[in-house]
Write a protein that holds these residues in place. Structure first.
Motif, PDB file in Angstrom:
ATOM      1  N   VAL A 184     -41.980  25.728 -64.886  1.00 32.29           N
ATOM      2  CA  VAL A 184     -42.003  24.290 -64.611  1.00 32.29           C
ATOM      3  C   VAL A 184     -41.154  23.986 -63.384  1.00 32.29           C
ATOM      4  CG1 VAL A 184     -41.350  22.012 -65.487  1.00 32.29           C
ATOM      5  CG2 VAL A 184     -42.513  23.640 -66.983  1.00 32.29           C
ATOM      6  N   TRP A 185     -39.961  24.554 -63.331  1.00 33.24           N
ATOM      7  CA  TRP A 185     -39.088  24.322 -62.174  1.00 33.24           C
ATOM      8  C   TRP A 185     -39.698  24.889 -60.895  1.00 33.24           C
ATOM      9  CZ3 TRP A 185     -36.818  27.222 -58.440  1.00 33.24           C
ATOM     10  CH2 TRP A 185     -35.878  26.553 -57.639  1.00 33.24           C
ATOM     11  N   GLY A 186     -40.403  26.007 -61.010  1.00 36.65           N
ATOM     12  CA  GLY A 186     -40.941  26.682 -59.844  1.00 36.65           C
ATOM     13  C   GLY A 186     -41.882  25.830 -59.017  1.00 36.65           C
ATOM     14  N   ALA A 191     -39.236  13.544 -59.335  1.00 42.05           N
ATOM     15  CA  ALA A 191     -39.392  12.664 -60.495  1.00 42.05           C
ATOM     16  C   ALA A 191     -40.293  13.321 -61.542  1.00 42.05           C
ATOM     17  CB  ALA A 191     -39.965  11.317 -60.057  1.00 42.05           C
ATOM     18  N   TYR A 192     -41.341  13.984 -61.079  1.00 43.63           N
ATOM     19  CA  TYR A 192     -42.266  14.641 -62.004  1.00 43.63           C
ATOM     20  C   TYR A 192     -41.566  15.760 -62.766  1.00 43.63           C
ATOM     21  CZ  TYR A 192     -46.313  17.172 -63.782  1.00 43.63           C
ATOM     22  OH  TYR A 192     -47.220  17.799 -64.591  1.00 43.63           O
ATOM     23  N   LEU A 193     -40.723  16.530 -62.060  1.00 43.30           N
ATOM     24  CA  LEU A 193     -39.968  17.603 -62.712  1.00 43.30           C
ATOM     25  C   LEU A 193     -39.093  17.037 -63.822  1.00 43.30           C
ATOM     26  CD1 LEU A 193     -38.857  20.558 -62.852  1.00 43.30           C
ATOM     27  CD2 LEU A 193     -37.161  19.836 -61.153  1.00 43.30           C
ATOM     28  N   GLN A 194     -38.337  15.993 -63.496  1.00 41.66           N
ATOM     29  CA  GLN A 194     -37.439  15.406 -64.491  1.00 41.66           C
ATOM     30  C   GLN A 194     -38.212  14.826 -65.674  1.00 41.66           C
ATOM     31  OE1 GLN A 194     -35.251  12.802 -61.744  1.00 41.66           O
ATOM     32  NE2 GLN A 194     -33.465  14.113 -61.989  1.00 41.66           N
ATOM     33  N   HIS A 253     -34.384  14.715 -50.831  1.00 36.81           N
ATOM     34  CA  HIS A 253     -34.855  15.650 -51.854  1.00 36.81           C
ATOM     35  C   HIS A 253     -35.107  14.932 -53.181  1.00 36.81           C
ATOM     36  CE1 HIS A 253     -34.956  19.315 -54.322  1.00 36.81           C
ATOM     37  NE2 HIS A 253     -34.065  18.746 -55.109  1.00 36.81           N
ATOM     38  N   GLN A 254     -34.191  14.078 -53.567  1.00 37.53           N
ATOM     39  CA  GLN A 254     -34.299  13.421 -54.867  1.00 37.53           C
ATOM     40  C   GLN A 254     -35.347  12.317 -54.892  1.00 37.53           C
ATOM     41  OE1 GLN A 254     -30.193  12.295 -55.606  1.00 37.53           O
ATOM     42  NE2 GLN A 254     -29.742  14.262 -56.571  1.00 37.53           N
ATOM     43  N   GLN A 255     -35.772  11.843 -53.733  1.00 36.73           N
ATOM     44  CA  GLN A 255     -36.773  10.789 -53.675  1.00 36.73           C
ATOM     45  C   GLN A 255     -38.206  11.311 -53.697  1.00 36.73           C
ATOM     46  OE1 GLN A 255     -35.711   8.499 -50.183  1.00 36.73           O
ATOM     47  NE2 GLN A 255     -33.723   7.919 -51.061  1.00 36.73           N
ATOM     48  N   ARG A 256     -38.391  12.617 -53.634  1.00 37.56           N
ATOM     49  CA  ARG A 256     -39.729  13.186 -53.690  1.00 37.56           C
ATOM     50  C   ARG A 256     -40.385  12.900 -55.041  1.00 37.56           C
ATOM     51  NH1 ARG A 256     -42.998  14.886 -50.082  1.00 37.56           N
ATOM     52  NH2 ARG A 256     -43.796  16.487 -51.504  1.00 37.56           N
ATOM     53  N   MET A 269     -39.680  17.849 -67.832  1.00 37.29           N
ATOM     54  CA  MET A 269     -38.662  18.525 -68.633  1.00 37.29           C
ATOM     55  C   MET A 269     -38.096  17.600 -69.711  1.00 37.29           C
ATOM     56  SD  MET A 269     -36.582  21.178 -66.251  1.00 37.29           S
ATOM     57  CE  MET A 269     -37.379  22.729 -65.769  1.00 37.29           C
ATOM     58  N   GLY A 270     -37.994  16.296 -69.379  1.00 33.07           N
ATOM     59  CA  GLY A 270     -37.515  15.347 -70.378  1.00 33.07           C
ATOM     60  C   GLY A 270     -38.487  15.177 -71.520  1.00 33.07           C
ATOM     61  N   THR A 271     -39.760  15.031 -71.204  1.00 35.42           N
ATOM     62  CA  THR A 271     -40.784  14.844 -72.227  1.00 35.42           C
ATOM     63  C   THR A 271     -40.876  16.061 -73.148  1.00 35.42           C
ATOM     64  OG1 THR A 271     -42.068  13.405 -70.777  1.00 35.42           O
ATOM     65  CG2 THR A 271     -43.241  14.424 -72.611  1.00 35.42           C
ATOM     66  N   ARG A 272     -40.760  17.229 -72.561  1.00 36.79           N
ATOM     67  CA  ARG A 272     -40.867  18.467 -73.339  1.00 36.79           C
ATOM     68  C   ARG A 272     -39.522  18.915 -73.912  1.00 36.79           C
ATOM     69  NH1 ARG A 272     -44.494  22.420 -69.626  1.00 36.79           N
ATOM     70  NH2 ARG A 272     -43.779  23.894 -71.229  1.00 36.79           N
TER      71      ARG A 272
END
Length: 244
Positions: free
Chosen positions: A33-35, A86-89, A79-82, A92-95
């Motif tokens: 997922v992070w990759g 947001a999709y990564l966070q 970087h954080q505005q991409r 990972m939060g949902t799962r």
């Protein structure tokens, strides 16, 4: 070395360590997922010059995100505005994949101190299992710190010329106190080393010049705050756009 005013805009190294929630995910699943975020950063963020996930050798459920940003905090903001961030966070939060953040540290480069890349070694960028060592050291005063940086910086120049398989050998100064994890304080010295393989790490350790340096360093009063070793996942990249 960099002073406070420049530390916010000069190149920064960011260390963020997580513990995965192993009752909901496995390390390979977390890294997969992070990759996707690592690939997005490589393709779309020229100011994100390193973004790799490395598994802890001491704690099997912990993973370090090794990040570098060319223009300091402004590059981190980009970087954080991409959307991919947001999709990564969200994913990972949902799962419910991450149990906690173990450590966060921000470090401004020490000028002309070692190197962060060997650009000609393109094969090393996405290899799984490269040894990565992270050390944080505290000194009682600026003079002692400066002496340590001088000695190790001189040795880094020797390593650049004589150790082609030492891929990263550089450091930075903490720009603020850490809010969690090891009690890193503003001004502590970070040192990062990465090697092409275990044999390269041993060669570096046992090199006569490195052995000869140790008694000189032993005379300097200092406190070891952090010493951890990791293995790269190959899901991100150790450098892109770096010039040493």
């Amino acid at each position: 070395m960099n002073q406070k005013a420049g530390q916010l805009t000069n190149p920064l190294t960011v260390l963020v360590e997580f513990e995965i929630r192993n009752d909901t995910t496995t390390m390979p699943q977390w890294l997969d997922v992070w990759g996707a975020r690592g690939l997005d950063a490589l393709a779309n963020e020229p100011e994100t010059t390193a973004y790799e996930a490395a598994q802890s050798e001491e704690h099997e459920t912990q993973v370090l995100i090794f990040e570098r940003y060319a223009r300091g905090l402004s590059s981190i903001d980009t970087h954080q505005q991409r959307a991919a961030h947001a999709y990564l966070q969200e994913t990972m939060g949902t799962r419910n994949m991450t149990k906690r953040r173990v450590m966060t540290g921000l470090f401004s480069d020490v000028d002309r101190y070692g190197w962060w890349s060997r650009p000609e070694r393109t094969e090393a960028l996405h290899i799984r299992g490269l040894p990565l060592t992270v050390i944080v050291t505290r000194f009682p005063d600026e003079a002692t710190k400066a002496r340590y940086i001088k000695l190790t910086g001189d040795h880094a120049r020797y390593c650049w010329d004589n150790e082609p398989d030492t891929l990263i050998y550089a450091g930075g100064l903490a720009i603020r106190d850490a809010h969690r994890g090891p009690q890193i304080r503003q001004g502590d010295l970070l040192f990062v080393a990465a090697f092409a393989d275990e044999a390269a790490a041993i060669k570096h350790r046992d090199d006569p010049a490195h052995v000869a340096l140790q008694p000189k360093l032993a005379k300097l009063n200092r406190e070891r705050i952090l010493l951890q070793t990791f293995r790269t996942s190959g899901k991100g990249y150790l450098w892109a756009g770096e010039t040493r």
